[in-house]
Scaffold this motif. Structure first.
Motif, PDB file in Angstrom:
ATOM      1  N   LEU A 160       0.788  -1.229   0.000  1.00  0.00           N
ATOM      2  CA  LEU A 160       0.000   0.000   0.000  1.00  0.00           C
ATOM      3  C   LEU A 160       0.824   1.285   0.000  1.00  0.00           C
ATOM      4  CD1 LEU A 160      -2.763  -1.036   2.569  1.00  0.00           C
ATOM      5  CD2 LEU A 160      -2.891  -1.091   0.079  1.00  0.00           C
ATOM      6  N   ASP A 178       3.113   4.030  -3.690  1.00  0.00           N
ATOM      7  CA  ASP A 178       2.809   5.353  -4.246  1.00  0.00           C
ATOM      8  C   ASP A 178       3.416   6.453  -3.384  1.00  0.00           C
ATOM      9  OD1 ASP A 178       1.746   7.537  -5.513  1.00  0.00           O
ATOM     10  OD2 ASP A 178      -0.292   7.222  -4.825  1.00  0.00           O
ATOM     11  N   GLU A 225      -3.786  -5.980  -6.430  1.00  0.00           N
ATOM     12  CA  GLU A 225      -2.763  -5.216  -5.725  1.00  0.00           C
ATOM     13  C   GLU A 225      -2.321  -5.950  -4.465  1.00  0.00           C
ATOM     14  OE1 GLU A 225      -2.037  -0.651  -4.355  1.00  0.00           O
ATOM     15  OE2 GLU A 225      -3.993  -1.512  -4.046  1.00  0.00           O
ATOM     16  N   ALA A 260      -3.285   6.318   0.932  1.00  0.00           N
ATOM     17  CA  ALA A 260      -3.520   4.971   0.402  1.00  0.00           C
ATOM     18  C   ALA A 260      -3.882   3.981   1.497  1.00  0.00           C
ATOM     19  CB  ALA A 260      -2.288   4.496  -0.367  1.00  0.00           C
ATOM     20  N   THR A 311      -1.133   1.432  -8.329  1.00  0.00           N
ATOM     21  CA  THR A 311      -2.032   1.606  -7.186  1.00  0.00           C
ATOM     22  C   THR A 311      -3.387   2.192  -7.581  1.00  0.00           C
ATOM     23  OG1 THR A 311      -0.137   1.869  -5.708  1.00  0.00           O
ATOM     24  CG2 THR A 311      -2.260   2.649  -4.903  1.00  0.00           C
TER      25      THR A 311
END
Length: 773
Positions: free
Chosen positions: A45, A48, A180, A260, A349
């Motif tokens: 996660l 990004d 993901e 995120a 993401t």
């Protein structure tokens, strides 16, 4: 037992192409959410967020050096300190978010729960824009890492091509169902954190030892540096303050991706909130350390950005820290590969976040309902396609240059931070739980500071592209409001029909049923509609031709007689002198209801065509007729499609095979070209459904395919279950709903086999739920 898969039903070209490109379809039973540990979640996660450290310091230098000259390197550290203070404040705010809102949605859910759905759409527009720009920025930054490693690729056209191809590959992978939550996505994050951390450690040690070199600027006419003069502008002039604000706005891009974890709290293992909070803190520490370290080394080495964006500042710092020896070159390559991987992973993401957020907003009736539908491989395909198209449009319009894309970036990011901070402030002020005052102070300060950043960014970056985002916000919000009003209006209209009183519904029902089959010419489509009309066993069946042309009407009448249809289906000709076809049919249906006191069904034969060139040659008259007669009480319209690509012989062969085959839908299908359902092992002592026989007491296991409420047996519940061999019905007399008996559930049932409507069935079985849906 024969299955439906044994009948050669034709598939469309679109579906066949989809299977070739995306693979076999996945069924709902394959859908599950993978729960992540803190270590896995940090890698999955935070890509990004952590990857933004690769370009945050460089973006500040791009603003500082042209105005302040070499002094800009000294200003870099104070600007970095301001960005890190903002990072600390935002992190403290989001630590409260993840503890309270443990479902997906982040700032959108916070705003919706505390300010209502209308205000929440400000957050939704911000997040949607943020996701779109994130794809473009991360992919462009990943390309810059590649061109820094391979200078021969450093040209605008090549960089754009690489970036576009990367985005298309990510889109294709997600359409195929790349998740993901796959732990492979964690590897680039840890690899980059290790390699970038190694740069900082080695660079700082070499600086303490006095061994860190200053980068000598090389002047290449084909790839010039940004314009750097040895200027000494006063820092407190208006122009200088304006530039400092622009540098701060660019540096704020380092915080992108911080939300995120709040968007994926539900993916954590229990305790979700506590685990997400710790992971968020760890991510922020890593990000802050890397940004501070890279800024410090850029200051000491005088790493200067290039106009083309390549070589990047982080690549120059890595080269200076590792040196020119062979092992230094290996370290440099490692850093560039890790940087490219994490940036492209960060670009992936949004391909999870955007479709999920769009489906969430669509469930609230602010986006088209198509966004809630899962596609061929269980991904939200429509959201992925929209995201890809928007990101590519941005890249083609602006180019694959991070500095040119940044103005589109931070407004959406910090608007989300604003809504989260202010929403949490209201939450604490309303509930006033233990320690609410200092929590209120943190979140309110975070929300107000983030709002100030949005204002600064909108002003200082307005002419560089931020004007488009400023324009999109009110336009996007207005569009979402308009869609919501339309959906709410439709819901009110449907509620008026749904909640009509039962006695009124019974009083309005007519005991007779008349079918009007509309015929424009005689062909296979009409014959199929006539056959279908007869199977409905109406009280009265009328075949009607609206005569727009007397010559054509006479020819149709003669064909009808020649084919011997007039005895079974008398053809009724109705004059239409003004050629208002739809109006004439509506009047006919209305008069039939009034005069005969009957329910009316209008059957409309439709010829369907697969090719666009064929469809363009035919109008959509059947749709217009169905829309018109559908407004008349007691009148329904049914369109009977006929595939024109099937010849009469092919249709006859299909019908013959259908009549000769006892088709019982089986789950899963046995043919290779059908959807596969995850198989399950039969427990000891159970019987395969195909081996069940009448009056035998058996125990079977199967997956529920359908549940029917109310049957011809009266007040009862009918459940159809299937195993790998066939299907069986379970009847629960006197029940209309049983918790847990829903499609997709695996159930074990025991009872005596009987017969129901020509099928084997068990009445009132003893059952056990094995696998929930």
């Amino acid at each position: 037992m024969s299955t439906a898969a044994d009948v050669d039903l034709p598939e469309t070209r679109r579906y066949r192409a989809k299977r070739v490109l995306l693979g076999k379809p996945l069924v709902n039973a394959s859908l599950h959410e993978e729960k992540l540990s803190k270590k896995a979640a940090l890698g999955v996660l935070s890509s990004d967020c952590i990857s933004s450290s690769a370009y945050g310091s460089e973006e500040m230098l791009i603003m500082l050096l042209p105005i302040f000259g070499l002094t800009g390197f000294h200003l870099l550290m104070p600007m970095t300190a301001v960005v890190l203070a903002l990072l600390l404040l935002t992190t403290l705010s989001y630590r409260e978010v993840v503890m309270i809102y443990t479902r997906a949605g982040g700032s959108y859910v916070v705003a919706r729960e505390n300010f209502g759905p209308k205000v929440a759409q400000i957050a939704s527009v911000a997040l949607l824009i943020d996701y779109i720009v994130t794809v473009a920025v991360q992919a462009a930054a990943g390309t810059a890492a590649i061109t820094s490693l391979v200078p021969a690729l450093n040209s605008k056209s090549t960089a754009l091509t690489i970036t576009v191809v990367a985005v298309l590959i990510l889109a294709f992978g997600n359409l195929r169902g790349v998740r993901e939550a796959g732990k492979a996505f964690a590897l680039p994050t840890y690899l980059f954190a290790f390699s970038a951390g190694l740069i900082v450690v080695i660079g700082v040690i070499r600086e303490l030892l006095g061994d860190l070199p200053v980068i000598a600027a090389t002047h290449d006419p084909k790839n010039p540096l940004i314009n750097v003069h040895d200027n000494h502008h006063a820092i407190f002039t208006f122009a200088a303050i304006y530039v400092l604000l622009k540098a701060f706005a660019n540096g704020g891009a380092s915080l992108t991706g911080l939300e995120a974890i709040s968007n994926g709290v539900s993916a954590f293992k229990p305790d979700e909130g506590r685990n997400a909070r710790r992971t968020l803190s760890t991510m922020s520490v890593i990000l802050g350390t890397l940004v501070l370290g890279i800024s410090f080394l850029a200051w000491q080495t005088r790493a200067t950005p290039y106009e083309s964006g390549s070589p990047t500042v982080i690549s120059q710092v890595a080269h200076a820290a590792f040196g020119g020896a062979w092992y230094g070159h290996i370290g440099f390559v490692l850093v560039q590969v890790a940087t490219a991987l994490i940036l492209f992973t960060g670009a992936n993401t949004p391909f999870t976040g955007f479709p999920f957020l769009a489906s969430f907003i669509a469930e609230d009736s602010f986006l088209p309902r198509q966004m809630t539908r899962r596609g061929h491989r269980l991904a939200f395909s429509n959201g992925i396609i929209v995201l890809t198209a928007a990101a590519l449009a941005l890249l083609f319009g602006v180019g694959a240059h991070v500095d040119k894309l940044i103005p589109f970036y931070a407004i959406g990011v910090f608007t989300g931070f604003t809504m989260a901070g202010l929403g949490m402030a209201k939450y604490h002020h309303t509930r006033r739980e233990t320690g609410w005052r200092h929590k209120l102070a943190i979140n309110l300060t975070s929300g107000l500071v983030s709002a100030l950043v949005v204002l600064i960014f909108a002003v200082v970056k307005f002419s560089e592209g931020a004007w488009l985002v400023v324009l999109l916000f009110p336009v996007g919000w207005a569009v979402l409001m308009r869609l919501n009003r339309q959906y709410r209006g439709e819901a009110r209209s449907l509620d008026l029909v749904t909640w009509i009183r039962q006695d009124q519904a019974e009083a309005a029902h007519y005991g007779h049923h008349t079918i009007l089959v509309l015929v424009d010419r005689l062909d296979l489509a009409v014959l199929r509609a006539l056959r279908y009309a007869g199977s409905l066993r109406p009280t009265d069946l009328r075949v009607v031709h609206i005569a727009l042309d007397n010559v054509a009407a006479a020819a149709l009448q003669q064909q009808w007689i020649d084919r011997g249809l007039s005895d079974r289906f008398p053809l009724e000709m109705i004059d239409c002198p003004d050629r208002r076809l739809v109006r004439s049919i509506a009047e006919l249906a209305y008069e039939t209801v009034v005069q005969d006191r009957t329910e009316v069904t209008v059957l409309l034969p439709r010829r369907t065509f697969r090719r666009i060139s064929q469809r363009l040659l035919h109008d959509r008259t059947a749709d217009r007729i169905a829309e018109a007669v559908g407004r008349i009480p007691h009148v329904a319209a049914t369109i009977v499609p006929f595939d024109t690509t099937l010849s009469a012989d092919a249709m006859e062969r299909l019908e013959t095979r259908q009549a000769a085959t006892s088709v019982e839908p089986a789950l899963p299908a046995t043919r290779g070209d059908q959807t596969k359902v995850p198989a399950f092992c039969h427990s000891e002592g159970t019987t395969a459904i195909a081996d069940a026989s009448w009056r035998q007491k058996i125990t079977v296991e199967g997956r529920i395919k359908s549940v029917q409420l109310g049957t011809t047996a009266g007040r009862s519940l009918e459940v159809q279950i299937f195993d790998d061999t066939g299907g069986l019905r379970l009847l629960f007399m006197g029940r209309t709903c049983i918790p847990g008996l829903v499609p997709g559930t695996v159930v074990r049932a025991t009872g005596r086999v009987g017969e129901y409507r020509g099928h084997l069935a068990i009445a009132n079985p003893v059952y056990e739920l094995l696998v929930p849906a």
